[in-house]
Design a protein around this motif. Structure first.
Motif, PDB file in Angstrom:
ATOM      1  N   TYR A 103     -13.937  -1.713   3.861  1.00  0.00           N
ATOM      2  CA  TYR A 103     -13.137  -2.335   2.810  1.00  0.00           C
ATOM      3  C   TYR A 103     -12.681  -3.741   3.212  1.00  0.00           C
ATOM      4  CZ  TYR A 103      -9.757  -2.783  -0.965  1.00  0.00           C
ATOM      5  OH  TYR A 103      -9.062  -3.217  -2.060  1.00  0.00           O
ATOM      6  N   ASP A 104     -12.268  -3.911   4.478  1.00  0.00           N
ATOM      7  CA  ASP A 104     -11.868  -5.237   4.972  1.00  0.00           C
ATOM      8  C   ASP A 104     -13.003  -6.244   4.807  1.00  0.00           C
ATOM      9  OD1 ASP A 104      -9.379  -4.250   5.822  1.00  0.00           O
ATOM     10  OD2 ASP A 104     -10.048  -3.964   7.893  1.00  0.00           O
TER      11      ASP A 104
ATOM     12  N   SER B 137      -1.996  -3.861   1.520  1.00  0.00           N
ATOM     13  CA  SER B 137      -2.226  -4.502   0.238  1.00  0.00           C
ATOM     14  C   SER B 137      -1.155  -5.587   0.106  1.00  0.00           C
ATOM     15  CB  SER B 137      -2.108  -3.480  -0.902  1.00  0.00           C
ATOM     16  OG  SER B 137      -2.264  -4.116  -2.146  1.00  0.00           O
TER      17      SER B 137
ATOM     18  N   SER C 294     -12.621  -2.450   8.803  1.00  0.00           N
ATOM     19  CA  SER C 294     -13.139  -1.372   7.961  1.00  0.00           C
ATOM     20  C   SER C 294     -14.158  -1.947   6.985  1.00  0.00           C
ATOM     21  CB  SER C 294     -11.990  -0.711   7.194  1.00  0.00           C
ATOM     22  OG  SER C 294     -11.482  -1.607   6.220  1.00  0.00           O
TER      23      SER C 294
ATOM     24  N   SER D 227       0.826  -1.207   0.000  1.00  0.00           N
ATOM     25  CA  SER D 227       0.000   0.000   0.000  1.00  0.00           C
ATOM     26  C   SER D 227       0.859   1.255   0.000  1.00  0.00           C
ATOM     27  CB  SER D 227      -0.907   0.006   1.239  1.00  0.00           C
ATOM     28  OG  SER D 227      -1.583   1.245   1.339  1.00  0.00           O
TER      29      SER D 227
ATOM     30  N   HIS E 292      -3.729  -3.151  12.945  1.00  0.00           N
ATOM     31  CA  HIS E 292      -4.055  -1.737  13.029  1.00  0.00           C
ATOM     32  C   HIS E 292      -3.149  -1.162  14.104  1.00  0.00           C
ATOM     33  CE1 HIS E 292      -8.462  -1.830  11.347  1.00  0.00           C
ATOM     34  NE2 HIS E 292      -7.554  -2.102  10.431  1.00  0.00           N
TER      35      HIS E 292
ATOM     36  N   GLU F 250      -2.083   3.224   7.263  1.00  0.00           N
ATOM     37  CA  GLU F 250      -3.541   3.143   7.404  1.00  0.00           C
ATOM     38  C   GLU F 250      -4.193   2.070   6.546  1.00  0.00           C
ATOM     39  OE1 GLU F 250      -5.327   6.950   6.906  1.00  0.00           O
ATOM     40  OE2 GLU F 250      -3.962   7.913   8.316  1.00  0.00           O
ATOM     41  N   GLN F 251      -3.416   1.409   5.691  1.00  0.00           N
ATOM     42  CA  GLN F 251      -3.988   0.403   4.804  1.00  0.00           C
ATOM     43  C   GLN F 251      -2.969  -0.699   4.546  1.00  0.00           C
ATOM     44  OE1 GLN F 251      -4.760   2.757   1.325  1.00  0.00           O
ATOM     45  NE2 GLN F 251      -6.831   3.269   1.973  1.00  0.00           N
TER      46      GLN F 251
END
Length: 125
Positions: free
Chosen positions: A83-84, A51, A81, A43, A73, A48-49
């Motif tokens: 998205y998760d 990938s 989230s 990412s 986190h 904060e994210q």
């Protein structure tokens, strides 16, 4: 989830702080054991994210059956989230979250979750 797996995920999360760590929990078919496969966080916003690197995913899939994706986190946010949840549903695989500041583990299993934002009109303001 076995305590040894939790300890390994926790250590990975602490090693990567202040960024999110990510990896794969797999069933190693040759050893008949559960193990984690640490992945590179690709990412652009690692704090904060996450990938997972496609190359790491491929390597892990050759080692055994993928059972779950995990990530951390580094903040106090200890819930998944939107998205998760959507990624878990789309891949039909469990997600594991370790919250570094709260020292807590959470699991999300796909169960047909649909985002409340799907199908809504976008309105500015």
């Amino acid at each position: 989830m076995k305590e040894q797996i939790k300890l390994e995920i926790k250590k990975h999360a602490l090693d990567e702080t202040p960024n999110e760590c990510c990896g794969i929990l797999l069933q190693n078919e040759k050893k008949s054991s559960l193990e984690i496969f640490k992945c590179k966080n690709m990412s652009p916003n690692k704090a904060e994210q996450f990938s997972i690197s496609p190359g790491d995913y491929l390597k892990a899939s050759k080692k055994g059956k993928i059972l779950a994706f995990y990530h951390s986190h580094p903040s106090e946010e200890d819930s998944f989230s939107e998205y998760d949840k959507l990624q878990s549903e789309q891949h039909n695989v469990k997600f594991i979250l370790y919250c570094v500041k709260k020292k807590s583990f959470h699991e999300y299993k796909p169960k047909g979750y649909i985002s409340p934002y799907i199908g809504r009109d976008f309105e500015l303001g």
